[in-house]
Design an enzyme around this catalytic site. Structure first.
Site, PDB file in Angstrom:
ATOM      1  N   ASP A 342       0.742  -1.224  -0.161  1.00 17.88           N
ATOM      2  CA  ASP A 342      -0.087  -0.073   0.168  1.00 17.88           C
ATOM      3  C   ASP A 342       0.879   1.132   0.046  1.00 17.88           C
ATOM      4  O   ASP A 342       2.168   1.261   0.311  1.00 17.88           O
ATOM      5  CB  ASP A 342      -0.904  -0.063   1.226  1.00 17.88           C
ATOM      6  CG  ASP A 342      -0.057   0.133   2.651  1.00 17.88           C
ATOM      7  OD1 ASP A 342       0.805  -0.545   2.675  1.00 17.88           O
ATOM      8  OD2 ASP A 342      -0.329   0.824   3.550  1.00 17.88           O
ATOM      9  N   GLU A 343       0.306   2.286  -0.478  1.00 23.35           N
ATOM     10  CA  GLU A 343       0.841   3.585  -0.341  1.00 23.35           C
ATOM     11  C   GLU A 343       2.426   3.881  -0.779  1.00 23.35           C
ATOM     12  O   GLU A 343       3.415   4.195  -0.072  1.00 23.35           O
ATOM     13  CB  GLU A 343       0.724   4.138   1.200  1.00 23.35           C
ATOM     14  CG  GLU A 343      -0.629   4.430   1.732  1.00 23.35           C
ATOM     15  CD  GLU A 343      -0.767   4.688   3.098  1.00 23.35           C
ATOM     16  OE1 GLU A 343      -1.705   5.472   3.557  1.00 23.35           O
ATOM     17  OE2 GLU A 343      -0.008   4.350   3.955  1.00 23.35           O
TER      18      GLU A 343
END
Length: 1160
Positions: A342-343
């Site tokens: 993620d991210e």
């Protein structure tokens, strides 16, 4: 009506002799809809249940348990574990009557098809069970041990202690139960703040009480790498906060075993390629160097760090990941590993010229291609080790093709960002594409907010409501086959502002709402009913030693945290075993002094051997302070070394001197002088002041300058010059002990923390609609009938104990007797004082959100004023402060105007409107205050009504959100009234503290309290400015009790303390956040569970760590202990001080006296 009153009185009488085992909800103006729950209501709700109301007795600690799988360790240990749950230690339980025949004889736990004893629960494990009670026998049957565990939990919830203290259970029960979803989890982040193993294990217990079955362990992140890898030991050696903040192989095995025995899978998360800064401390070659303006290692605030995210062009990334994932696979029995993904902020990738050149070589045109390249390589490793990957949805959002079987965890929603779709649409898309899905978006429990109800709904706590009423299949339009791919969900708690101090009350019972949503039928969704059942469950958690925070107003019994029979911390339930700003030194002072000059050179201090001198040694306040500060100077459990034998730079003494004689004031006053100076020079420290209160404040500052360095030496700056005094004289905390009762030890602990922050007023909101815990000697029936129970009362001895504890710390105690509104609890013993509310021509009519059946004092009733005269005189006599807070807020006058007797009386005394009623009542009460020579304080409401108040009245401003309180201060001060500000400091109004990218502050909760300027936009004269006495931080207790009070208050209230003590120019939050984090660690060392403010760690003394001082005897008050100095020495400046104390402790009818002496 008389019959109703008789039954109520009978119930109260019986309650005096009973153990309360269910929530007692107190409702006044907003009677909640919904079906009230019995004391053994089950959570989560079973699929099918049929019970009768007849009861069987259960013999305490004497129930026969049989099983056809007793050799299975999971069942054997569960039976052992549930004994203190069936029969809570510290609670009184009676044997059944000798003539009783309706006694439960046995509990049988049977596997239906043989003697299977699975060792680890799996995604597809069967948790179905049946529970039957018939003919004095209870039988739980299942086809797996996991079903038996769930049935045993349900059985444990059916047992309760009735009002006569008998252990009972329903005599006829038929339950068929199974989970709606197989994946029901909690995600904990142990990288932003470390969670000690005992805290993790305690949380696993609570998960089992809620039939949750997945612990998603977010092990590592940018902030730290606490997972001790046997393959790469340097990852934790260099990447963990410290050697104490590491999960060793033994720790990991301990957590897995604890979870296994409770039917919980442990799924580890190793998040890459982003969130990998902590890897760089030992393996910098794996990390991408970020560039800007043609230069490497360039950080751009809120865009990139100097080094960030794995470098996908580096082959060693994939060899390291192959080795590490194989190790993780071997150490965690679950066949799933969460890969994160993620991210991934790809601007750093694209800034690096080496990576952009490599992209051309590999034919990768854009950032999406890099994502795909990295994901393909890692997912191939997962195939090779035969492990199922779980990923956050980001990599799927990038349209990276994922292997069949990959589980996507949905965490995004348009409520978080306008760039996102709804979580329902993500579930739809992923399931219809053939992926298995876990939902988390609506259950990010770190996003806290104030739980208050609104008047157009019948649910008390909207925090619970918003989690409970989530329906995973909302707007789902896939096939039945696609529906099966929705595996369940997880409640997530990211740890920017959570650690061992606040994790459990922050999670529970909110996570219980998620648990029921994932277990029970979709039709079980009525929050109005569930709120009462969940509050029963919250009380159950308290009985099991869990500090679950309140959900509704009311109380649970004498086992709440801090009460005599509390099971929180009971041995039966414990397991002992980039931001900008100037960083702060380990002895940064809070609140900041007016003038300070220090050198960085240090003096050693000999542990537990500091000579303290004083010219006012006969003063009990100073003698007690010297004794009290010893464990603050030299914290118990922390390792401290004697200075080197050759060292000459050793602090020799501390002197506490009164400048002008030997005054020993007994009680601090509004005008008391708290100025002090502190000097350290030539190995001597001297605190001087013109009052004992100044000495106390200087002693606190001196204690903060002491710290333990990295070599475990106790040290202090060698040259210090401080001149200090408070900016405002009134610096307070208001606690509400009526909506939820706060035990005296908790109040005293809070007084300690106030003294550590140089606060000097405890505003005690003693009574309200919900309860009347103040035991009046003049009117004992007020608490006898108006308190929650006989245990929830402040006796005269309790009040004296609190006042004495405060006195010794330089804190005034100002009692509040709030009238004419907020008086429902008075009506239980004095109904003649209360206005009867009418509607539709009928008396005793409650209108939801408008008024209760009886509400507010009746201003036409003479007995109101004679009662108040007597009670205020008693309060004046019992509280040394010359101030009494009269409340006078929120007098909802519709009840007055609805009453025909009152409206007929109004013209007879020339009252034409509601304002006249307010004025009439206020005049009569304020006249009583004149007669007893006491200064009144009022909430601003009565002043808002333009009622003429005596000129010495103090107005407490609580209205005017978003900075609109300024005009109120302006107006009141110009009218000549003294004013206290509280509006911007209502600390019960919590919210998630996360920073945003436009500010350089980590914690906006701190920021919004710290950057208040009380004289903002003040237009009065310098003389009028003096009428602004100071302020108070307030905590209203709708959703606060002893489980979460201290973590709710601290260190946020410290921000208020500095604003009221320090110069107005000390207002830069960017610097203060680091100094406050130092102070927060200091509070932890002093045994205070202050919640986190920045990611990181404090040391091996955090809650749950080996050297934690929270609950250490040095900092607790489990008995009332009075200390008197009985042998003063002859007065002499700088004389060495001997303090002799006598302690008397009254236990039942026996008095034990003894004398101790000690020397510093």
């Amino acid at each position: 009506m008389k019959a109703v009153i008789f039954l109520l009185e009978l119930f109260i009488f019986l309650s005096y002799f009973s153990v309360k085992c269910e929530i007692t909800y107190i409702e006044v103006k907003y009677p909640l809809e919904g079906q009230r729950s019995p004391p053994n209501a089950i959570w989560p709700h079973p699929q099918q249940i049929s019970v009768n109301t007849d009861l069987l007795y259960v013999r305490p600690h004497d129930i026969m348990i049989y099983s056809n799988i007793i050799t299975c360790d999971i069942i054997a240990k569960a039976i052992e574990r549930y004994e203190p749950i069936f029969f809570p230690p510290a609670l009184t339980m009676h044997e059944p009557p000798t003539t009783a025949e309706n006694i439960l004889q046995s509990l049988t736990l049977n596997i239906q098809d043989g003697n299977q004893c699975e060792q680890y629960i799996q995604q597809t494990s069967n948790e179905t069970y049946t529970l039957t009670i018939l003919r004095e026998m209870a039988i739980v049957e299942a086809s797996s041990v996991w079903g038996l565990l769930r049935g045993l939990e349900t059985f444990s919830q059916l047992i309760y202690i009735d009002e006569q203290n008998y252990v009972v259970i329903n005599s006829s029960v038929n339950i068929t139960d199974s989970p709606r979803f197989n994946h029901r989890g909690i995600m904990l982040d142990t990288a932003r703040h470390f969670l000690p193993v005992p805290i993790i294990k305690k949380n696993l217990d609570i998960m089992s009480y809620n039939k949750l079955n997945v612990f998603h362990w977010h092990l590592v992140d940018d902030q730290s790498f606490p997972f001790e890898s046997t393959s790469f030991p340097d990852l934790s050696r260099n990447g963990a906060f410290s050697p104490d903040h590491v999960y060793t192989p033994a720790d990991v095995a301990d957590v897995i075993e604890h979870a296994r025995l409770r039917g919980i899978r442990v799924i580890p998360e190793i998040d890459t390629p982003g969130h990998t800064f902590s890897w760089s401390k030992s393996m910098p070659e794996l990390i991408t160097v970020c560039w800007a303006n043609g230069k490497p290692y360039q950080a751009i605030y809120a865009v990139q760090g100097e080094m960030e995210i794995f470098n996908p062009s580096e082959p060693r990334v994939f060899t390291a990941m192959d080795t590490l994932l194989r190790e993780v696979k071997q150490r965690f029995p679950s066949n799933h590993i969460h890969l994160g993904m993620d991210e991934v902020y790809d601007k750093c990738w694209l800034s690096n010229p080496n990576i952009t050149q490599w992209m051309q070589t590999m034919g990768i045109p854009d950032a999406k291609g890099i994502h795909t390249y990295y994901a393909d390589r890692i997912l191939n490793i997962m195939r090779n080790i035969n492990s199922t990957p779980i990923v956050w949805q980001d990599v799927w959002d990038e349209k990276v093709e994922l292997p069949e079987g990959t589980i996507i965890q949905v965490w995004k929603d348009k409520s978080t960002s306008s760039d996102m779709d709804s979580w329902a649409s993500y579930l739809n898309q992923a399931a219809n594409q053939g992926y298995n899905v876990i939902l988390s978006s609506p259950w990010y429990l770190n996003f806290v907010s104030y739980g208050s109800y609104v008047t157009n709904t019948s649910v008390m706590n909207l925090e619970f409501f918003k989690y409970y009423e989530v329906e995973p299949f909302r707007e789902f339009n896939g096939s039945d086959e696609a529906r099966k791919r929705i595996l369940g969900g997880e409640a997530c708690l990211w740890a920017e502002f959570a650690d061992g101090t606040n994790l459990l009350p922050r999670l529970w019972p909110k996570a219980s709402a998620v648990a029921e949503r994932l277990w029970s039928a979709a039709s079980v969704n009525k929050s109005e009913d569930a709120q009462f059942r969940l509050d029963v469950h919250r009380c159950r958690l308290l009985r099991r030693g869990i500090p679950a925070q309140p959900l509704l107003n009311g109380y649970c019994g004498n086992y709440e945290l801090g009460m005599p029979r509390s099971m929180v911390n009971h041995p039966a339930f414990n397991y002992e075993n980039p931001v900008w700003g100037e960083r702060s030194p380990p002895n940064a002072i809070w609140p900041h002094p007016q003038q300070i000059s220090v050198t960085t050179d240090l003096l050693y201090i000999r542990p537990n051997n500091l000579t303290v001198n004083s010219n006012i040694q006969s003063c009990d306040i100073i003698a007690n302070a010297i004794k009290r500060y010893k464990p603050l100077f030299f914290p118990p459990k922390l390792q401290m070394r004697i200075p080197p034998t050759t060292a000459e730079n050793v602090l020799q003494s501390l002197t506490l001197n009164i400048q002008d004689g030997n005054q020993c004031e007994q009680y601090i006053q509004q005008t008391s002088n708290e100025t002090y100076t502190l000097t350290i020079f030539r190995e001597m420290a001297i605190v001087e002041a013109s009052s004992v209160w100044g000495l106390l404040r200087g002693l606190e500052t001196f204690s903060q300058l002491i710290y333990i360095d990295e070599q475990n030496y106790v040290v202090i700056n060698s040259s210090v010059s401080i001149i200090d005094s408070p900016r405002f004289n009134h610096r307070g905390i208001m606690l509400d002990t009526a909506r939820h009762f706060l035990p005296v030890p908790i109040i005293k602990k809070n007084l300690d923390i106030m003294s550590y922050n140089k606060l000097n007023v405890f505003h005690w909101h003693l009574v309200d609609d919900q309860s009347f815990p103040f035991e009046s000697t003049a009117f004992p029936e007020l608490s006898r009938k108006g308190a929650f129970s006989p245990d929830h009362v402040y006796t005269p001895a309790d009040v004296a104990d609190v006042i004495e504890h405060a006195r010794l710390r330089g804190i005034r105690v100002i009692p509040e007797m709030d009238t004419p509104g907020h008086t429902y609890s008075w009506g239980k013993s004095m109904p003649e004082l209360i206005t009867v509310c009418w509607a539709d021509g009928k008396p005793y009519q409650a209108i939801y959100g408008v008024h209760g059946a009886m509400e507010v004092f009746n201003p036409s009733e003479p007995r109101v004023y004679s009662t108040m005269d007597t009670l205020l005189r008693e309060v004046k006599q019992r509280f040394p402060s010359n101030y009494i807070h009269l409340g006078m807020d929120e007098a909802y006058d519709r009840c007055w105007l609805s009453n025909p007797n009152l409206t007929q009386w109004m013209p007879t005394v020339n009252i034409s409107n509601v304002k006249g009623l307010h004025a009439y009542y206020a005049d009569r009460i304020l006249n009583i205050m004149r007669n007893i020579s006491s200064t009144p304080i009022v909430w601003q409401d009565v002043w808002d009504e333009n009622v003429t108040l005596p000129q010495d009245t103090i107005i407490q401003v609580w209205k005017g959100d978003n900075g609109l309180w300024g005009p109120y201060l302006d107006k009141a001060a110009k009218q000549g009234y003294d004013v206290i500000l509280s509006t911007p400091w209502y600390l019960n109004l919590i919210s998630y503290g996360k920073y945003n990218t436009n500010a350089s502050l980590m914690n906006l909760e701190f920021f919004k309290h710290y950057e208040i300027e009380p004289l903002m936009n003040f237009t009065g004269t310098e003389e009028q400015k003096k009428h602004i006495l100071g302020g108070e931080a307030c905590v209203w207790a709708e959703f606060v009790d002893s489980t979460n009070l201290l973590t709710t208050l601290w260190p946020r209230a410290s921000a208020v303390a500095e604003r009221l003590w320090s110069a107005a120019s000390v207002n830069k939050s960017e610097d203060a956040q680091f100094r406050l984090d130092v102070h927060r660690c200091r509070l932890l060392r002093r045994g205070i569970p202050a919640q986190t403010i920045l990611p990181g760690y404090c040391g091996n003394y955090e809650l749950g760590m080996a050297r934690s001082m929270i609950d250490d005897p040095a900092f607790n008050y489990q008995e009332s202990t009075w200390i008197d100095v009985i042998t003063p020495l002859p007065s002499a400046t700088a004389a060495s001080i001997n303090v002799f104390t006598s302690m008397s402790l009254l236990l039942i009818m026996k008095i034990t006296c003894f004398m101790i002496s000690f020397r510093y």
